[in-house]
Scaffold this motif. Structure first.
Motif, mmCIF file in Angstrom:
data_model
loop_
_atom_site.group_PDB
_atom_site.id
_atom_site.type_symbol
_atom_site.label_atom_id
_atom_site.label_comp_id
_atom_site.label_asym_id
_atom_site.label_seq_id
_atom_site.Cartn_x
_atom_site.Cartn_y
_atom_site.Cartn_z
ATOM 1 N N GLY A 106 -7.343 3.907 2.748
ATOM 2 C CA GLY A 106 -8.487 4.693 3.159
ATOM 3 C C GLY A 106 -9.602 4.596 2.133
ATOM 4 N N LEU A 107 -10.773 5.066 2.490
ATOM 5 C CA LEU A 107 -11.945 4.975 1.630
ATOM 6 C C LEU A 107 -11.754 5.757 0.325
ATOM 7 C CD1 LEU A 107 -14.789 3.857 1.372
ATOM 8 C CD2 LEU A 107 -15.637 5.950 2.464
ATOM 9 N N GLN A 108 -11.123 6.914 0.403
ATOM 10 C CA GLN A 108 -10.902 7.732 -0.779
ATOM 11 C C GLN A 108 -9.995 7.006 -1.784
ATOM 12 O OE1 GLN A 108 -9.092 11.507 0.055
ATOM 13 N NE2 GLN A 108 -9.550 12.336 -1.975
ATOM 14 N N LYS A 109 -8.923 6.379 -1.307
ATOM 15 C CA LYS A 109 -8.022 5.665 -2.194
ATOM 16 C C LYS A 109 -8.672 4.388 -2.745
ATOM 17 C CE LYS A 109 -3.717 7.503 -0.457
ATOM 18 N NZ LYS A 109 -2.411 7.222 0.107
ATOM 19 N N LYS A 110 -9.524 3.739 -1.960
ATOM 20 C CA LYS A 110 -10.242 2.568 -2.448
ATOM 21 C C LYS A 110 -11.143 2.945 -3.628
ATOM 22 C CE LYS A 110 -10.374 -0.239 1.744
ATOM 23 N NZ LYS A 110 -11.228 -0.806 2.800
ATOM 24 N N PHE A 111 -11.873 4.081 -3.470
ATOM 25 C CA PHE A 111 -12.714 4.547 -4.566
ATOM 26 C C PHE A 111 -11.875 4.855 -5.800
ATOM 27 C CE2 PHE A 111 -16.218 5.954 -1.569
ATOM 28 C CZ PHE A 111 -17.125 5.034 -2.056
ATOM 29 N N PHE A 112 -10.747 5.527 -5.608
ATOM 30 C CA PHE A 112 -9.873 5.901 -6.716
ATOM 31 C C PHE A 112 -9.392 4.664 -7.479
ATOM 32 C CE2 PHE A 112 -5.509 6.543 -8.286
ATOM 33 C CZ PHE A 112 -5.760 7.500 -9.246
#
Length: 186
Positions: free
Chosen positions: A10-16
């Motif tokens: 997901g986008l949140q995990k990609k940013f992380f």
């Protein structure tokens, strides 16, 4: 394979993960630069301390050399070698006259004869430094001239304990690794 897994996140995990990789890259770069700068600075600082000790002995011992007062010269070099935290840093101090005759030294064992020729001071040089082996240990031998006016009347050699210097550098490396680990964990 890693890229496929990354695309499925997901986008949140990609940013992380992207931020984590950037932080690790920056931390690694900072660690390498800091190590390079600080380790070389620490080594230079220790060598400057050794040079300062040699110059101190040269300045204070010139009169003893001229007077042939060997007991006072021996007392001076032992005092310089044993002063505060120098006991671990200074491996030895010895003084030669202009004909390379040994005037005084801080060795408890017999003086290693190979040491006289290990780091000759070139004519007109302010100092000379070389890595030497003494009684099975390595030391940075720093040689400075003893001058009285325009004339050189001897040479002071100060040996800096390489093992002690390496242990100080090792402590610095461990602290850096701890700092980088703390940054990554945070």
């Amino acid at each position: 394979m890693i890229l496929r897994r990354f695309h499925k996140l997901g986008l949140q995990k990609k940013f992380f993960f992207t931020i984590l990789v950037v932080i690790m890259a920056i931390s690694g770069t900072i660690a390498l630069l800091a190590r390079w700068i600080l380790v070389s600075s620490l080594t230079d600082e220790l060598q400057m301390r050794g040079t300062a000790i040699a110059h101190s002995v040269a300045a204070r011992g010139a009169g003893f050399i001229l007077d042939g007062d060997t007991p006072q010269l021996v007392g001076l070099i032992f005092d310089e070698a044993q002063l505060r935290e120098r006991t671990q840093l200074v491996a030895y101090i010895y003084v030669l006259d202009t004909s390379d005759a040994l005037l005084a030294h801080t060795f408890i064992r017999p003086f290693p004869s190979h040491l006289k020729a290990a780091n000759p001071l070139p004519e007109g040089a302010a100092r000379s430094m070389e890595l030497v082996r003494v009684h099975g240990r390595e030391a940075y031998d720093i040689a400075v001239p003893v001058r009285e006016g325009l004339y050189q009347i001897g040479t002071v050699h100060v040996g800096l304990n390489k093992a002690h210097m390496d242990s100080l550098v090792g402590k610095l490396r461990v602290k850096f690794l701890g700092f980088i680990t703390a940054v990554v964990i945070i």
